[in-house]
Design a protein around this motif. Sequence first.
Motif, mmCIF file in Angstrom:
data_model
loop_
_atom_site.group_PDB
_atom_site.id
_atom_site.type_symbol
_atom_site.label_atom_id
_atom_site.label_comp_id
_atom_site.label_asym_id
_atom_site.label_seq_id
_atom_site.Cartn_x
_atom_site.Cartn_y
_atom_site.Cartn_z
ATOM 1 N N PRO A 112 14.949 63.150 49.623
ATOM 2 C CA PRO A 112 15.519 63.420 50.293
ATOM 3 C C PRO A 112 16.947 62.841 50.112
ATOM 4 O O PRO A 112 17.040 61.267 50.190
ATOM 5 N N TYR A 114 18.938 61.908 52.094
ATOM 6 C CA TYR A 114 19.773 60.975 52.801
ATOM 7 C C TYR A 114 18.895 59.273 52.771
ATOM 8 O O TYR A 114 19.026 58.097 53.072
ATOM 9 N N ASP A 419 10.444 67.312 55.380
ATOM 10 C CA ASP A 419 11.788 66.137 55.060
ATOM 11 C C ASP A 419 12.175 65.503 55.574
ATOM 12 O O ASP A 419 12.955 64.375 55.348
ATOM 13 N N ARG A 421 13.970 65.128 58.448
ATOM 14 C CA ARG A 421 14.825 65.107 58.701
ATOM 15 C C ARG A 421 14.866 64.771 59.932
ATOM 16 O O ARG A 421 15.622 64.375 61.024
ATOM 17 N N TRP A 422 14.107 65.224 61.116
ATOM 18 C CA TRP A 422 14.544 65.165 62.294
ATOM 19 C C TRP A 422 12.688 64.227 62.628
ATOM 20 O O TRP A 422 11.363 64.583 61.986
ATOM 21 N N HIS A 469 18.297 62.837 64.106
ATOM 22 C CA HIS A 469 18.407 64.647 63.362
ATOM 23 C C HIS A 469 19.331 63.647 61.591
ATOM 24 O O HIS A 469 20.135 63.414 62.504
ATOM 25 N N TYR A 470 18.849 63.636 61.136
ATOM 26 C CA TYR A 470 19.735 63.191 59.923
ATOM 27 C C TYR A 470 19.882 64.099 59.101
ATOM 28 O O TYR A 470 19.574 65.519 58.210
ATOM 29 N N SER A 472 23.012 64.759 57.271
ATOM 30 C CA SER A 472 23.059 64.225 55.579
ATOM 31 C C SER A 472 22.823 63.079 55.335
ATOM 32 O O SER A 472 22.593 62.332 55.725
ATOM 33 N N THR A 476 24.300 61.358 60.605
ATOM 34 C CA THR A 476 23.274 60.920 61.555
ATOM 35 C C THR A 476 23.761 60.869 63.446
ATOM 36 O O THR A 476 24.122 60.328 63.319
#
Length: 546
Positions: A112, A114, A419, A421-422, A469-470, A472, A476
Motif C-alpha cells: 500500500p 501509505y 490492506d 488501513r484500519w 485509519h490511514y 492515504s 492518518t
Amino acid sequence: MRKSLVLLITLTLVSPAFWTTAVQAQSSKATEASRVTKEKQAQTVKPVEYPNLRLPVSTNMPVGSIYYDYLDKLDGMGYLKSMLYGSKPYSRMDMARWTREARAKSQTKETPAYIDQMIKDLEKELAPEIAAWEDYENGRVNGKPGGNGAPLKIHEVSLSAIYNQNKESSYKYSGPSTASYQPFSTYNNGHHYGNGGNFTLGAYASGNLGREVALSLSPRLDYTSDDKFGAALDEAYLASRIGIFKLEAGKQALDLGQGYTGKLGLSNNARPLTMFKVTTEEIPRDHGLLAFLGKTRWTGFIGRLDGDRTDNNIHDYDHPYLVGVRSDLIYDNLDIGFGRLSMLGGDGNAFKFSDTWDWVRGKNAYSHDKWNDIAGLDFKYRFPGLHLYGELYGEDQANYLPSDVAYRGGLYFPQLTRDGRWDLRLEAAHTNNDWYVHWTYQAGWTYHHDLLGDAMGRGATKYYAGINHYLSSRDTIGLNGLYERMGEVSGVSPKVGQIWLSYTRRLNNSDRLGAVLGLAALKNINFNSGEDKTDKFVKLTWTRAF
C-alpha cells in the motif's frame, strides 16, 4: 515490614553462553586484520555474528519518536522478520537494519502507498546508517564500512502550540504524596502544561565524533501560560563501545516493557535520567544446553535521582540511586523480557559492600527496607494479524514470592482490513494498592514529582481502546479512549475518562502537521471535596525532518 521483591532471573545475565560469547567477540577483533585482507581479495564481506561491530557506533532514536509507531505497523503488517525488542530506545543502526528488511519485503509483494511512505520516511531519517550497512555488505570502504560514521546534524525540528484548559495545573495522587497527574501531558519527559496557551520548540540532533564515539542532543524551549520560559536538554549523551558492549553516558529516556499506554517499571513519564548505561549487541542463540534461551540482549544502567525528596516533611533520602538490569530473550515471533529495578542508597542511607549479597538475592530488613524493588517479566507474541502482549511485575515479596503485583495485557490488530488501513489496539492494566509507595522512600517511585512508571499510579485500573485509519499516504486519523479508576483515599476514588482525536497530515517530503483534540472528565478528583472537573486540550505541531 515486608521484604522487597526480587523476580530477576539471573540465569540469562550470568550464563556461560553470555560471557563466552563476549570473550569470543573480543578475540575476533584480534584476527580482524587477516579477515580484512581476505575480504579485499574476495571483494565481498562474509556474514558474521556481530555485524554492528564492523560499523560505526550509533546513538539511539529518542523514545516517543513517530518512527517507533512506523516500525510497529511494519512489524504488524509482516514487513519485518526480526523481532522488535521490549526495551527502548532502539539504536539507529538497528532501526536501519529493520528498515532495509521492510524495503526488501516490500519488493516481493503489493505494498500500500501509505506503507511505502513509512519506509521512505525511515530511509530518509536513517540514510547514513543504511549507507553504512550497504557498504559493509558490499565490502567497500577498505575494511571500514561507513567510514567514520554519520555526520553530526539536526535531524528534526518541531514547534507545538498547546491550549490546555484546566482549573488546576495538576492533580494529586492518593500516593506517593509528592506526585501529581495531568491529563494529556503523560509520557512527555516530565513536561506539564500551564492553564491556557503554551508553546514548545524542540530539536533532535545526533552524529558521530569519530568512528567509535557518537553524540545525541535533544534541546527544548518552553513557554507556559503563566509567563514562564524554560529551557532544557531532554537528552544529551555520548555513546561508545568495548567489544559487544555499547556504553552510554549522559541523559536519556528509557522505556522498558511492552505496554502501549505506559510501563509498570520505567517509562518516559518523568524527566529523562542522567545515567551510565551498558547494552549488548544481540547475542546469537547458543547451540548447547542454553539453546532454549534463544537470542539474548542485555541492558544495565545506574542513575541518580533528585535531591529535594525530603523537602515535603516526609521520610526519605535525597539523591538515591536507580539501578536497572534487563534481559530480552528473542525468538522468531516471541520476545520475553526479565528485569529488575532498584531504588537504593541516598544521603544518610548508604549502600554498603556488605549489603551486596542481600541485594542480589532480594533479602531486605523487616524493620528498615534499604532498597525498593520492582521486578518481573513482560512478553510479546506475534500471530498473523494479531500481536498479544503483557506485563507482570511485583514490588514487595514474602518468602521470595511477590505479595504486591501489577499487570497489563494488550491486543494489537494491525490489519482490520486486508490492506491494513484500519488497525485497532485494546489494553488494560492494574496496579496494587502498595504500588509505587514505600516506607523508607516515602516520596515513592518518582523523579521530580512524576511517577517513573505508569502514570495511573497505585491501586488503579486502566482501560484503553484506540483505532487508526490511514486515509492515504498523506493523511492518518485516530480515535482514542482511556478510562482510569485511581487509588482510593478516605473512601474517595477519582475516576478519569479521556477521549481524543488525532490527525497527521504530510505536507511534503520534509514537513508534517499533527493535531490532537481532547476532552477529559475527572470525577472525585479532589480527595477532600470530591469535585468533578472537565479539562480541554488542543495541540498543533509542525515538524520538519532534515
